[in-house]
Design a protein around this motif. Sequence first.
Motif, PDB file in Angstrom:
ATOM      1  N   UNK A   1      14.912  26.991 -57.463  1.00  0.00           N
ATOM      2  CA  UNK A   1      15.800  27.637 -56.747  1.00  0.00           C
ATOM      3  C   UNK A   1      16.012  28.811 -57.715  1.00  0.00           C
ATOM      4  N   UNK A   2      17.156  29.323 -58.310  1.00  0.00           N
ATOM      5  CA  UNK A   2      17.173  30.763 -59.326  1.00  0.00           C
ATOM      6  C   UNK A   2      16.000  31.062 -60.002  1.00  0.00           C
ATOM      7  N   UNK A   3      15.504  29.825 -60.779  1.00  0.00           N
ATOM      8  CA  UNK A   3      14.557  29.151 -61.553  1.00  0.00           C
ATOM      9  C   UNK A   3      13.325  28.342 -61.273  1.00  0.00           C
ATOM     10  N   UNK A   4      12.117  28.294 -61.881  1.00  0.00           N
ATOM     11  CA  UNK A   4      11.658  26.963 -61.478  1.00  0.00           C
ATOM     12  C   UNK A   4      11.246  26.382 -62.869  1.00  0.00           C
ATOM     13  N   UNK A   5      10.997  25.018 -63.034  1.00  0.00           N
ATOM     14  CA  UNK A   5      10.911  23.655 -62.815  1.00  0.00           C
ATOM     15  C   UNK A   5       9.465  22.926 -62.652  1.00  0.00           C
ATOM     16  N   UNK A   6       8.220  23.886 -63.122  1.00  0.00           N
ATOM     17  CA  UNK A   6       7.452  22.651 -62.900  1.00  0.00           C
ATOM     18  C   UNK A   6       6.707  21.769 -63.321  1.00  0.00           C
ATOM     19  N   UNK A   7       7.340  20.599 -62.350  1.00  0.00           N
ATOM     20  CA  UNK A   7       7.811  19.333 -62.963  1.00  0.00           C
ATOM     21  C   UNK A   7       6.543  18.622 -62.986  1.00  0.00           C
ATOM     22  N   UNK A   8       5.847  18.332 -63.124  1.00  0.00           N
ATOM     23  CA  UNK A   8       4.637  17.330 -62.873  1.00  0.00           C
ATOM     24  C   UNK A   8       2.424  18.227 -62.166  1.00  0.00           C
ATOM     25  N   UNK A   9       1.731  18.391 -62.964  1.00  0.00           N
ATOM     26  CA  UNK A   9       0.771  18.585 -62.679  1.00  0.00           C
ATOM     27  C   UNK A   9      -0.496  17.829 -62.450  1.00  0.00           C
ATOM     28  N   UNK A  10      -1.607  17.252 -61.514  1.00  0.00           N
ATOM     29  CA  UNK A  10      -2.459  15.504 -61.343  1.00  0.00           C
ATOM     30  C   UNK A  10      -3.718  16.968 -61.036  1.00  0.00           C
TER      31      UNK A  10
END
Length: 330
Positions: free
Chosen positions: A235-244
């Motif tokens: 959105x106006x900031x970011x969350x890298x929620x999950x990586x694989x």
Amino acid sequence: MHADPEAMPYQSPAWLDSICAMGGYRDVSRFYDFGDGRHYVMPLVARSGLASVLNTASSLPPAWGIGGLIGSAAPHVEELSAIFADLRDLPYQRIKIRPNPRDGELWAAAKPNTVLAVPRLAHVLDLEGGFEHVWTKRFSGNTRNAVRKAEKLGVVTQSDSAGALLPVFYELLQRSFDRWAAKQNEPRLLTRLRGGMRDPIEKFQTIIDKLGEDCRIWAAWVDGRPAAAIFVLQQHNVNDARGAMDRALVGSTGANDLIQKLAIEHAANAGCRYYHMGESGTSSSLALFKARFGAAPYAYAEYIIEKLPITRLDAGLRAMVKRVIGFRDN
């Protein structure tokens, strides 16, 4: 939410809707008005169908990211102290708060002695100055070289916000479960069971449905096979929620570096300020990977308000089970 420059997608109404839509939780968020235009919202959920005196209210629940306050201005310590007091007086057996890591010092200063603080560590990348500045001044030379190597090797990338890449992402996530099982000395089936309960594919589909264009999967292919993917909220900031990833395929190709670079570039070009790369815990390798992109470490805490010492009892039981099965923490 848009009035708070520090607000994260994890704190958005759409994210809270995703949690509740998956079942098992209901919205019990708190609103605080301190006058003079200073007001705050604490995203908070509790288990559905369970009496408050037996229930845990969370901001946010396990495997659903970071909560804490969003508001019209950065809170004062006195305001946080008043919020701690309000939460303490609620009827729940336990309340758990994981605030924005960038506010760690502020929350620590306001914490009452009766509140349990569980130390955590997260990494956040500041996107100020735009992508070219981040690329040249914050990315390490090794990271830039890894990105160039991936491009030279012909690593194929794709992004999608409609769910087309969800099967690719989820297959890689299951392969990651298997890798974690071996690393942790845990039976593979048990790891897959725990991972599937925490992160079923329906969860990610629900998030995609609720967040729409604010949710994006970035994926990379090596030799025509899926090698790495990340699930990013923006959105106006970011969350890298999950990586694989499939570590054997990724190898030294730089595939992970390339999709992170593309996600960061996309966020910076969209005007985002902070790219939250998530929990690093005690993993030095994970912390180093994030630091190579210029992300700074933030020591903060999860705060637990409880009427009985459930947390310490739970931690003791978990430690005993881990000893029995020879579990190794990452």
